[in-house]
Design a protein around this motif. Structure first.
Motif, PDB file in Angstrom:
ATOM      1  N   ASP A 298       0.634  -1.431   0.132  1.00  0.00           N
ATOM      2  CA  ASP A 298       0.287  -0.275   0.159  1.00  0.00           C
ATOM      3  C   ASP A 298       0.901   1.028  -0.012  1.00  0.00           C
ATOM      4  O   ASP A 298       0.516   1.988  -0.783  1.00  0.00           O
ATOM      5  N   VAL A 300       3.169   2.259  -1.827  1.00  0.00           N
ATOM      6  CA  VAL A 300       3.731   2.661  -2.756  1.00  0.00           C
ATOM      7  C   VAL A 300       2.760   2.347  -3.561  1.00  0.00           C
ATOM      8  O   VAL A 300       4.006   2.718  -5.119  1.00  0.00           O
ATOM      9  N   LYS A 301       1.806   1.779  -3.758  1.00  0.00           N
ATOM     10  CA  LYS A 301       0.821   1.585  -4.635  1.00  0.00           C
ATOM     11  C   LYS A 301      -0.126   3.068  -5.473  1.00  0.00           C
ATOM     12  O   LYS A 301      -0.654   4.111  -4.249  1.00  0.00           O
ATOM     13  N   PHE A 302       0.428   3.621  -6.424  1.00  0.00           N
ATOM     14  CA  PHE A 302      -0.573   4.369  -6.961  1.00  0.00           C
ATOM     15  C   PHE A 302      -1.417   3.238  -8.241  1.00  0.00           C
ATOM     16  O   PHE A 302      -0.783   2.928  -8.666  1.00  0.00           O
ATOM     17  N   THR A 304      -2.031   4.051 -11.698  1.00  0.00           N
ATOM     18  CA  THR A 304      -1.394   4.573 -12.849  1.00  0.00           C
ATOM     19  C   THR A 304      -1.739   5.606 -14.023  1.00  0.00           C
ATOM     20  O   THR A 304      -1.592   4.772 -15.039  1.00  0.00           O
ATOM     21  N   VAL A 305      -3.174   5.662 -13.486  1.00  0.00           N
ATOM     22  CA  VAL A 305      -3.588   6.195 -15.024  1.00  0.00           C
ATOM     23  C   VAL A 305      -3.134   7.399 -15.197  1.00  0.00           C
ATOM     24  O   VAL A 305      -2.580   8.662 -14.080  1.00  0.00           O
ATOM     25  N   LEU A 306      -2.579   7.861 -16.418  1.00  0.00           N
ATOM     26  CA  LEU A 306      -2.061   9.014 -17.259  1.00  0.00           C
ATOM     27  C   LEU A 306      -2.529   9.813 -17.649  1.00  0.00           C
ATOM     28  O   LEU A 306      -3.248   9.834 -18.424  1.00  0.00           O
ATOM     29  N   GLN A 307      -2.360  11.007 -17.680  1.00  0.00           N
ATOM     30  CA  GLN A 307      -2.466  12.027 -18.746  1.00  0.00           C
ATOM     31  C   GLN A 307      -2.132  11.384 -20.309  1.00  0.00           C
ATOM     32  O   GLN A 307      -1.949  10.708 -20.627  1.00  0.00           O
TER      33      GLN A 307
END
Lengths: 307, 307
Positions: A298, A300-302, A304-307
């Motif tokens: 948790d 480091v988790k993000f 990864t929806v990027l622009q």
């Protein structure tokens, strides 16, 4: 999968800003074997102790299915003793006493029952002693992991390099990586050190986490931000034990699996520092371990929806 | 979404182990606005310069759709000047010269066209000046991010605390977090600092990454292990600019989106240190930025198949 661990079993006397201990059980093989025992059984230990060693601790090892058949007992001698004091920031310490005792002429013997082990963990010891263990195994293990420290870089660099050339994974801290390579950049240091033999290099950065290198690949595992680091003694050994124990339990020596192993080692190390010595490593539940690993996931988790 | 940035625009003269520069363009607002311009347009800058400021740099800002309408030009005065020397480890530096010049009596003016901005980034400045910007905006922005440094903790702590109480996100480094809270543990420090006002706290750890705290949640973003850190000047400001620029571009102030923003800020900062000053931030392509963000994703990614 079978794991053999070689290293010291010792008494430590510790002083931290939170208190001090009398002689308590310590030593690289102690921390490594306890940590590994949460992932793989049995763990085979090669070490040496004096007649004064703590029998309750030996009993605990047996309860955790850690074999002490390879632990020589020199009844009329004393166990290795180290005493140290940590400063307020817990990142630096001074050695108060080192008594080698039985470790001074340690000549490791490998019981027949340990032969054929698939995984070997060389805890911090004189590099020539570490090497003798490799040579005394009839078959080369599938993976050899080596821990060492600046002390040997200062007094036995050639022997250290000879042993390093025989192992698969080297584990050292950031200052040691800089000393060994002569490079300040850890990326450059890693390249030079891997050119000395080990295909994999772990650089431990204490409260700043750990880096795993192989070829041109790099993985970073954070340390868990903790409210309090009570006693850092043994954290590096515990990390190594969790790392090699996880690998031995899975039998998978790929870089991808080593990433998971680094996270498991970091999780075990985060327990280690919560209490004095091995106290916190004696009876963790599988649920506690799994929950701690999840905290690392948790952290480091993000998404990864990027622009 | 509109972003307003307040901070210094300056000349820096730098010495690193890799070389030295004459006066080059620097300053918090310079780095912040360049970094943010990769994510959101326009970026509105509030600052002050002397008649000596670099017109080519102003032109570059305009090309990147950074508005300088709020940049006061004092023709007969000189721009803020800072000169410093980095030591070999690049983690410490000494200030050689600080000439406040136009910054000494900086009284920020907000152009009408900046009113109604939804995002406000307060770059490092005297806390009272930062506060005056908040007060001069007719509507409170959706999110106010504040950067500061130990200098103000030493000479203007009360004013710093007053301004802190008005912002949503505070960005400081680890030593500053310890100084401000009186706690060595960053977890304890974060709790105390968030109790002073900001709902979100970013603790920058330089080459060791950054922590984002909110309530009882914590996120860790690594720094990219680099072969060479050429010049760390502006890395913290670039981080802040990437962070707030990403948030402004998405309009999303949730903790989950702030994680992504921290990664984007870290990615921009990793470019910044590759060359002197703002050199590397002048003409990155969107592809370069996306590829760098992907390196951060890969650096900490592991498959969470657990036992």
């Amino acid at each position: 999968m079978s794991l053999t661990v070689v290293g010291s079993m010792a008494f430590d006397a510790l002083e931290t800003p939170f208190g001090k201990t009398d002689k308590i059980v310590g030593g690289a093989a102690t921390y490594i074997s306890l940590a590994a025992s949460y992932f793989v059984k049995p763990v085979n230990v090669v070490s040496v102790v004096g007649g004064d060693f703590d029998q309750d601790h030996i009993k605990l090892m047996h309860e955790r299915e850690i074999s002490t058949e390879g632990v020589q007992v020199k009844e009329n001698e004393k166990s290795f003793f180290w005493s140290g004091r940590y400063f307020n920031d817990m990142n630096s310490r001074e050695t108060l006493v080192t008594e080698l005792n039985v470790l001074g002429d340690f000549d490791p013997a490998i019981p027949d029952s340990y032969q054929g082990c698939e995984f070997l963990m060389l805890g911090n010891l004189a590099p020539a002693v570490q090497r003798s263990v490799i040579e005394r195994l009839h078959n080369r293990p599938k993976l050899i992991v080596m821990d060492t420290m600046n002390f040997w870089m200062n007094i036995a660099l050639d022997e250290l390099k000879e042993t390093m050339a025989l192992v698969d994974v080297l584990s050292i801290n950031d200052e040691e990586a800089r000393q060994l390579s002569g490079e300040y950049s850890l990326v450059k240091a890693a390249k030079k050190i891997m050119a000395m033999g080990p295909k994999f290099l772990i650089i431990k950065k204490g409260e700043h986490g750990a880096l795993l290198f192989s070829e041109d690949k790099v993985f970073f595992a954070p340390a868990l931000p903790l409210e309090e680091v009570f006693d850092p003694t043994g954290a590096g050994d515990t990390f190594a034990g969790g790392f090699v124990g996880y690998i031995a339990s899975t039998g998978d020596t790929s870089f991808e699996n080593m990433k998971r192993a680094v996270i498991h080692g970091s999780a075990l190390a985060s327990f280690c520092v919560e209490k004095f010595g091995t106290e916190r490593l004696k009876d963790l539940s599988q649920e506690e371990v799994a929950a701690r690993v999840q905290q690392f996931v948790d952290l480091v988790k993000f998404d990864t929806v990027l622009q």
